[in-house]
Each structure stands twice: as C-alpha cells, then as structure tokens.
Design an enzyme around this catalytic site. Structure first.
Site, PDB file in Angstrom:
ATOM      1  CB  THR A  86      46.090  30.980  44.612  1.00 17.61           C
ATOM      2  OG1 THR A  86      45.821  29.821  43.859  1.00 17.61           O
ATOM      3  CG2 THR A  86      46.996  31.899  43.839  1.00 17.61           C
TER       4      THR A  86
ATOM      5  CG  ASP B 123      43.634  32.042  37.678  1.00 15.26           C
ATOM      6  OD1 ASP B 123      43.536  30.890  38.151  1.00 15.26           O
ATOM      7  OD2 ASP B 123      43.753  33.060  38.390  1.00 15.26           O
TER       8      ASP B 123
ATOM      9  N   GLY C  79      40.947  31.788  42.920  1.00 14.39           N
ATOM     10  CA  GLY C  79      39.651  31.153  42.720  1.00 14.39           C
ATOM     11  C   GLY C  79      39.698  30.181  41.564  1.00 14.39           C
ATOM     12  CG  HIS C  80      36.696  27.531  38.738  1.00 13.58           C
ATOM     13  ND1 HIS C  80      35.816  27.675  37.699  1.00 13.58           N
ATOM     14  CD2 HIS C  80      37.252  26.307  38.592  1.00 13.58           C
ATOM     15  CE1 HIS C  80      35.833  26.576  36.975  1.00 13.58           C
ATOM     16  NE2 HIS C  80      36.689  25.733  37.498  1.00 13.58           N
TER      17      HIS C  80
HETATM   18  N1  ASP Z   1      43.363  30.106  40.628  1.00 13.48           N
HETATM   19  C1  ASP Z   1      44.077  28.915  41.036  1.00 13.48           C
HETATM   20  C2  ASP Z   1      44.071  27.941  39.900  1.00 13.48           C
HETATM   21  O1  ASP Z   1      43.040  27.755  39.285  1.00 13.48           O
HETATM   22  C3  ASP Z   1      43.526  28.295  42.267  1.00 13.48           C
HETATM   23  C4  ASP Z   1      43.322  29.231  43.443  1.00 13.48           C
HETATM   24  O2  ASP Z   1      43.291  30.432  43.290  1.00 13.48           O
HETATM   25  O3  ASP Z   1      43.218  28.750  44.562  1.00 13.48           O
HETATM   26  O4  ASP Z   1      45.067  27.303  39.666  1.00 13.48           O
END
Ligand code: ASP
Length: 311
Positions: free
Chosen positions: A167, A198, A219-220
């Site tokens: 992201t 998120d 992130g996740h």
């Molecule tokens: N946070 C993003 C999502 O869960 C993924 C990422 O940050 O790479 O969609």
C-alpha cells in the site's frame, strides 16, 4: 510554517531484488510532492502528487500493478483526509479508476459524504470527470501470473516472492499550516471480491487532525482495523502522558512522534497479533515511521531539504 512531507510504499517482506524499484518510486514521489510544498503549494496537492507517482509505479500495491482479488480483478481503495475540517473523502472496491486518490479527493471536495463504494463511486467519478480506465489496464503481468499460481495451488506467499508489494501513503504539512494525510491500496492478494481493508477507513488506515498530526498505515488490514491504528496514533500525539511511564530508564530518549509510532506497532503485535507499519507527521511536521515487518518502503524530507529513503 516550515513544510514537511513523509510517504510510504508499504511494510512487507520486501525482497532484495525489489528494493531498488521501491527506492526509485519513493524518491520520485518525494520529488513530486516536495516540488509542490517547496514552492509554497498546498498540502492536499502535495499528497496527491506523491500518491499518483506511487499508484502509477507497478512496484507498489496501488493503482496499476495492484494485487488481484480471488476473481482476478484489481479492486482499489483510497482515502484523503483534511486535518483542519476532519472531513475525509474515501472510496472502496472500484475497478475502473486509474488514480483512486483523484476520486477520493473528488469525494472530499465535491460531496457531502465521506465514503463511496463500488458502482456508486464509479458513477460519481464519471459525473465529476475523474479519469476512468478499463479494468485490464490496471493489471500487471506479474500479478496475473502470481494469481494463476495461487489459483492452481493454494494462495501462498512463495507465489509472490520477488515482488511482494505494499500500500502507499503520504502525509504533508504546508507553509500555511494545512495538514493532509492519504492512503491508497489494491488490498491483499486473492482477497474476496468486495473485501475492504483498513486503508480507506477513517481512523484505521489514515487520519489527520491539524491539532495533533497526520498518519498513514500499511500492513495486515484486518489487524489494523482491530486497533484503529491511525486514530490510536493521533490520540497518543494529543495526550502522550500514557507513553512516559513505559519508557525504560536507560532507553535513548525518543522524539514524541517516534515514541508514538513505536507504541502503535507494539500494540498491533501485542493485541492484534499481526504485522504492519505507519508513517506520521506531528502538527509541527516532525516525522516518524515504525514497522514490525522485515522492511518498510518510506521516505521523508529532512530539515536541510535532503531526502531520507528506506529501505
Ligand atoms: N493494509 C492493506 C490492506 O489490508 C494492505 C497493505 O497495507 O499492504 O488492504
């Protein structure tokens, strides 16, 4: 007021062979954003300029080159937030928007709402002249190949080795004291169609309050949502008394923004049991970044005007 800019391109296990592409994208995005701020331009234009570079660069999971969902489509999410009014413009699950940050900005500036999704968001794009594209033009061959391997086998990290991507986000403060934060993503690989993480959610993947600072997370997503990480960071910037008793006696003194960023990532690990990272500027433009993944792609403009770029 002294302008400031920090951006990121995701916190993941960025492999050695992808590091140069990430660094190059971060440098070009800093250049575009800083050009705006240095000449006295607006923070909203600076975050937009930086994010568009990152959306167009296939090294990142945003815009062109995003991960594909289970159906083999790119579905994009984005948000931009104004730290003065606390209004956000967010969009989710769009499939025909070249630069989702432009649509998020249109929602911010031209609608009374904070978030539009799917077909409604795309109709709004058409009505407001936001550039549309065919779904195919958002797909990079590398992602189609990874998706095919995930479909044949089971979805596995090995299928993405060498091009794990993340992201993107940006936070900018301009000479007038305006503060904006933004985040844009293709979400997670092989996500269910319609899944929203998120990133476009106010308080989770992004937040800006000119009285405290601005934040963009990565992130996740399912974990970041659990702890509402961007708002957590802003609340800690507002009232940091809770941080002080937890400092070890012999720890190096940290800047407040860095202590806040570190605390958020610790909370993500301890309470949501997962990984990610964030960038932030406090209301005076002091930057910080933290992550608990092996690497995070990010960069900021140092007080002397030089670029600090990682990894
Ligand atoms: N946070 C993003 C999502 O869960 C993924 C990422 O940050 O790479 O969609």
């Amino acid at each position: 007021m002294k302008p400031s800019l920090i951006i990121h391109g995701g916190a993941w296990d960025i492999p050695e062979e992808a590091v140069e592409d990430c660094r190059d994208g971060i440098r070009r995005a800093l250049e575009e954003g800083w050009k705006v701020l240095k000449s006295g331009g607006a923070a909203i234009d600076a975050v937009q300029a930086a994010i568009m570079v990152l959306e167009d660069a296939p090294a990142f999971d945003a815009g062109y080159g995003s991960h594909l969902n289970l159906d083999g489509h790119v579905q994009l999410d984005a948000i931009i937030m104004d730290g003065a009014s606390l209004k956000a413009g967010a969009i989710a699950a769009v499939e025909h928007i070249k630069n989702p940050i432009l649509l998020a900005r249109a929602v911010l500036e031209k609608s009374e709402h904070m978030m539009l999704v799917g077909a409604g968001a795309e109709k709004f794009a058409e009505e407001h002249g936001v550039p549309m594209c065919s779904a195919e033009t958002l797909i990079h061959e590398r992602e189609r190949a990874a998706w095919s391997r995930c479909r044949e086998d089971s979805h596995a990290a090995e299928h993405h080795l060498g091009h794990e991507s993340g992201t993107v986000g940006a936070v900018a403060l301009d000479t007038q004291g305006s503060l904006f934060a933004a985040t844009s993503t293709g979400g997670t690989c092989c996500k269910l169609p319609g899944r929203v993480g998120d990133s476009p959610l106010i308080g989770c993947g992004c937040y800006a309050d000119a009285e405290a600072g601005g934040v963009s997370c990565t992130g996740h997503g399912e974990g970041i949502m659990k702890i509402v990480m961007a708002k957590l960071a802003i609340d800690l910037l507002h009232d940091h008394r809770v941080l002080i008793p937890h400092r070890e006696k012999n720890e190096q003194p940290l800047s407040l923004p860095q202590a806040v960023a570190d605390a958020c990532v610790r909370k993500l690990a301890l309470r949501a049991h997962t990984t990610g990272g964030l960038i932030l500027l406090d209301h005076e433009g002091n930057p910080a970044a933290a992550f608990n993944t092996p690497r995070m792609a990010y960069g900021y403009v140092e007080p002397g005007g030089g670029f600090r770029i990682a990894p």
